[in-house]
Design a protein around this motif. Sequence first.
Motif, short mmCIF file in Angstrom:
data_model
loop_
_atom_site.label_atom_id
_atom_site.label_comp_id
_atom_site.label_asym_id
_atom_site.label_seq_id
_atom_site.Cartn_x
_atom_site.Cartn_y
_atom_site.Cartn_z
N GLU A 1 -13.95 -6.17 10.99
CA GLU A 1 -14.56 -6.74 9.94
C GLU A 1 -13.76 -7.15 8.42
OE1 GLU A 1 -17.31 -3.59 9.25
OE2 GLU A 1 -18.03 -3.63 11.28
N CYS A 2 -12.44 -7.33 8.58
CA CYS A 2 -11.57 -7.62 7.67
C CYS A 2 -11.83 -6.75 6.47
CB CYS A 2 -11.82 -9.02 7.35
SG CYS A 2 -11.13 -10.23 8.47
N LYS A 3 -12.11 -5.48 6.46
CA LYS A 3 -12.09 -4.50 5.65
C LYS A 3 -10.79 -3.82 5.19
CE LYS A 3 -16.84 -2.57 6.26
NZ LYS A 3 -17.57 -1.57 6.72
N LEU B 1 -0.46 3.62 2.04
CA LEU B 1 -0.72 1.97 2.09
C LEU B 1 -2.27 1.49 2.01
CD1 LEU B 1 2.14 1.34 4.57
CD2 LEU B 1 2.31 1.07 2.17
N ARG B 2 -2.49 0.59 1.34
CA ARG B 2 -3.86 0.10 1.46
C ARG B 2 -3.67 -1.54 1.75
NH1 ARG B 2 -8.86 1.66 0.59
NH2 ARG B 2 -10.28 0.39 -0.09
N GLY B 3 -4.42 -1.87 2.82
CA GLY B 3 -4.54 -3.28 3.12
C GLY B 3 -5.52 -3.57 4.21
N VAL B 4 -5.56 -4.82 5.02
CA VAL B 4 -6.28 -5.35 5.92
C VAL B 4 -5.32 -5.30 7.29
CG1 VAL B 4 -7.76 -6.90 6.76
CG2 VAL B 4 -8.05 -6.37 4.24
N VAL B 5 -5.98 -4.88 8.34
CA VAL B 5 -5.31 -4.96 9.36
C VAL B 5 -5.55 -6.22 10.10
CG1 VAL B 5 -5.13 -3.95 11.68
CG2 VAL B 5 -5.43 -2.47 10.04
N LEU C 1 -0.30 -4.77 8.89
CA LEU C 1 -1.15 -4.36 7.65
C LEU C 1 -0.53 -5.34 6.71
CD1 LEU C 1 -3.27 -2.23 6.60
CD2 LEU C 1 -1.46 -1.26 5.33
N VAL C 2 -1.83 -6.15 5.97
CA VAL C 2 -1.36 -7.19 4.92
C VAL C 2 -2.11 -6.68 3.68
CG1 VAL C 2 -2.03 -9.46 4.11
CG2 VAL C 2 -1.72 -9.02 6.72
N ARG C 3 -1.12 -6.48 2.62
CA ARG C 3 -1.13 -5.91 1.32
C ARG C 3 -1.49 -6.85 0.28
NH1 ARG C 3 3.18 -1.47 1.06
NH2 ARG C 3 4.31 -3.17 2.45
N GLY C 4 -1.20 -7.78 0.70
CA GLY C 4 -1.23 -9.05 -0.59
C GLY C 4 -0.90 -10.56 0.27
N SER D 1 3.26 -5.18 6.63
CA SER D 1 4.04 -4.38 7.15
C SER D 1 3.50 -4.05 8.57
CB SER D 1 3.95 -2.71 6.38
OG SER D 1 4.17 -3.10 5.04
N PHE D 2 4.54 -3.86 9.11
CA PHE D 2 4.48 -3.24 10.76
C PHE D 2 4.44 -1.93 10.92
CE2 PHE D 2 5.60 -7.64 11.23
CZ PHE D 2 4.22 -8.42 12.25
N ILE D 3 3.46 -1.27 11.08
CA ILE D 3 3.27 0.21 11.36
C ILE D 3 3.04 0.66 12.58
CG2 ILE D 3 2.17 2.35 10.15
CD1 ILE D 3 1.31 0.41 7.87
N LYS D 4 3.83 1.41 13.18
CA LYS D 4 3.57 2.27 14.36
C LYS D 4 2.37 3.41 14.57
CE LYS D 4 8.02 2.20 16.45
NZ LYS D 4 7.90 1.55 17.72
#
Length: 111
Positions: A58-60, A75-79, A91-94, A99-102
């Motif tokens: 849902e691009c939340k 971290l806060r962003g959209v997957v 995870l896109v934050r801007g 960031s790539f997160i395991k």
Amino acid sequence: MASKLTANGVYEGSRIILPEHREAYLAQEALQRRRGKPVLDEQEMQHIEEAIFESYQECKSVTLTVFSPFDDEVLRGVVTSIDKPSRQIKLVRGEEDYSFIKIEEIINASI
């Protein structure tokens, strides 16, 4: 007659710390402040995966807490992508910040 080992004698008054010893002491202190990764039960892992999937579908915006041995990172962003074989998310934050997160390193997630 007073002993040289007590009452500010030769050994008592000559306390010198070599730089190498100081560095080794500080490194040892840093290792002791390290903490272990918390063990998450099945229900918590399912909650994290649901939050990630909902953000992806849902691009939340989602808030993730990522484990680090010394201090957790929030971290806060959209997957935007989920890589199932390597179990990583993007995870896109801007605009250009991502960031790539395991998934195994995530200890908390909320929408």
